[in-house]
Design a protein around this motif. Structure first.
Motif, short mmCIF file in Angstrom:
data_model
loop_
_atom_site.label_atom_id
_atom_site.label_comp_id
_atom_site.label_asym_id
_atom_site.label_seq_id
_atom_site.Cartn_x
_atom_site.Cartn_y
_atom_site.Cartn_z
N ILE A 72 -84.12 -63.41 42.02
CA ILE A 72 -84.44 -62.22 42.81
C ILE A 72 -85.94 -62.11 43.06
CG2 ILE A 72 -84.41 -59.69 42.81
CD1 ILE A 72 -81.75 -59.93 41.20
N LEU A 73 -86.73 -62.29 42.00
CA LEU A 73 -88.19 -62.22 42.16
C LEU A 73 -88.71 -63.31 43.08
CD1 LEU A 73 -89.35 -61.39 38.52
CD2 LEU A 73 -89.55 -59.92 40.53
N GLY A 74 -88.12 -64.50 42.97
CA GLY A 74 -88.53 -65.59 43.84
C GLY A 74 -88.29 -65.26 45.30
N GLY A 75 -87.16 -64.62 45.58
CA GLY A 75 -86.88 -64.23 46.95
C GLY A 75 -87.81 -63.13 47.44
N ILE A 76 -88.08 -62.17 46.56
CA ILE A 76 -88.96 -61.05 46.95
C ILE A 76 -90.37 -61.54 47.26
CG2 ILE A 76 -90.07 -58.95 46.10
CD1 ILE A 76 -87.49 -58.37 44.54
N ILE A 77 -90.88 -62.45 46.43
CA ILE A 77 -92.27 -62.91 46.59
C ILE A 77 -92.36 -64.07 47.57
CG2 ILE A 77 -94.24 -63.93 45.39
CD1 ILE A 77 -93.30 -62.40 42.88
N GLY A 78 -91.44 -65.00 47.51
CA GLY A 78 -91.54 -66.20 48.31
C GLY A 78 -91.21 -66.01 49.77
#
Length: 446
Positions: A72-78
């Motif tokens: 989830i964090l990877g999607g939000i930031i990336g």
């Protein structure tokens, strides 16, 4: 947040996801047998892996929390960072109302692919190559991570357990190792070259002791050599010279009036002491172990161990003697050619690549090994190849009678006083390719 900062954070998230995926598959796939060997040799980390496997709920809850959080964090930031890159790239080719949507789609696909590739797929494939080695290597940092996530993992486990109880799902894992599991491991070892073909066959035979009954390995009634109480000295000497057995049964008049057995070395002592050989009495006749013909070879081994005997007389439900069996017979069944030379009492002779001559008294299990047959039809009803033929034909066989099964033709070659002496077994596919055989006999015998 700058593009460089986003790249650094995404890289850290990929590394964290990679570690969690690696640890999850390694700990789940590590084999307990290998871990126990390592633990017994003094590797404390192997014991820790075993402990985690025994109580795996906390670890898997923490692992899933971490993997989902990383994704989830990877999607939000990336996604926003790479969207700007793809937006600038697309402006070189066209500029319209759909350019923002196209940049978002390309960014989403790109971020998803790099997380699947580097944080999931590749780590899991690496973990499957050497699960025990990797599990031991990552167990210490994994336990630290599990401890950090323990409060949240506890909440997840409580909710999960409540749902399982609500739907009556059994969560107890059965770790019983079956013969099929061991057979699969042996087969894999044989294919990998760790086990020789002969060793593989030997181990299979050990496990078959639980299934094979005594008649499959005994010396049958008609082949038993015995003495009577009134046997002449000349007859005893002749039998001792003709049959190189270490033990002989002693009977009253017939074999069913069995009294005990004598050891061949006792006769040697008598010869050295210039005593008569035909004076059979209580001092020379020993009591013999009597067993039913329904025992398995494994059960017989227990009887031999308890009685300290190495010879047993086999009787049927009518108390008739049907055979004798010794400890050496069982060992020959297990060891095969390691104990019995190939050219001595060979019951199965390979004529060519597709045909075999088989004695009627050959145990079914031995024939299955040679012909590579997994299971015979209703094989609980017979012990030998002759028994199989009589069961399928439903009559006393005659020469040229045959049965077809599993792409093999079993044809009676020789019969002696209603006893099948020899069969010719031929692979049917070869027969059908080479020559034409009429179906007359098949219709009569089927």
């Amino acid at each position: 947040m700058s593009f460089f900062q986003s790249i650094v954070i995404v890289s850290i998230l990929i590394a964290a996801g990679s570690f969690l995926a690696l640890a999850e598959i390694a700990l789940a796939g590590a084999r307990k047998v290998k871990l126990k060997i390592l633990a017994e040799s003094g590797d404390e980390r192997a014991q820790k892996v075993l402990d985690v496997q025994a109580q795996s709920a906390d670890f898997f809850a923490a692992s899933q929390i971490g993997l989902n959080a990383v994704g989830i964090l990877g999607g939000i930031i990336g996604e926003p960072a790479f969207r700007l890159v793809f937006l600038d790239l697309l402006k070189h080719f066209f500029d319209g109302a759909w350019i923002e949507t196209a940049a978002f789609g390309l960014s989403f696909v790109f971020v998803t692919l790099i997380f699947i590739l580097f944080a999931d797929f590749m780590p899991k494939r690496l973990a499957m190559i050497a699960p025990e080695k990797i599990a031991i290597a990552v167990i210490v940092p994994t336990l630290i991570y599990v401890k950090i996530c323990s409060p949240l993992a506890w909440v997840v486990n409580v909710i999960t357990n409540l749902l399982f109880r609500l739907f009556k799902v059994n969560t107890i894992r059965e770790d019983n190792i079956t013969f099929d599991d061991i057979a699969a491991v042996m087969e894999a070892g044989a294919q990998a070259g760790v086990l020789l073909k002969q060793e593989h066959h030997f181990i299979e035979n050990v496990f078959e002791l639980e299934e094979r009954t005594v008649p499959s390995s005994m010396t049958t009634r008609e082949n038993i050599v015995f003495f009577t109480l009134t046997e002449s000295e000349e007859s005893i000497k002749q039998k001792l010279a003709q049959y190189p057995f270490s033990k002989f049964l002693v009977c009253n008049e017939t074999i069913d009036q069995m009294i005990g057995y004598v050891d061949a070395k006792d006769f040697l002592v008598r010869i050295l002491n210039n005593q008569k050989l035909n004076q059979l009495n209580e001092s020379t006749i020993r009591s013999v172990l009597t067993i039913p013909d329904t025992l398995t070879l494994s059960e017989l081994l227990d009887r031999f161990r308890a009685s300290k005997e190495t010879l047993a007389v086999v009787i049927n439900e009518y108390a008739w003697v049907v055979g004798v069996i010794s400890l050496n017979d069982i060992m020959s069944t297990v060891m095969g050619d390691w104990v019995t030379p190939m050219d001595e009492n060979q019951q199965i002779i390979k004529r060519d690549q597709h045909s075999w001559l088989i004695e009627g008294s050959t145990p079914i299990e031995d024939m299955k090994h040679v012909l590579d047959i997994d299971e015979m039809p209703e094989e609980e009803n017979y012990e030998t190849v002759a028994g199989f033929m009589m069961y399928k034909l439903r009559k006393v066989p005659r020469p040229a009678d045959f049965v077809e099964f599993n792409n093999f033709k079993f044809e009676v070659v020789d019969v002696d006083h209603f006893k099948i002496d020899q069969l010719l077994v031929t692979r049917l596919s070869v027969i059908n390719e080479d020559i034409f055989i009429p179906d007359k006999n098949k219709d009569e015998n089927s």
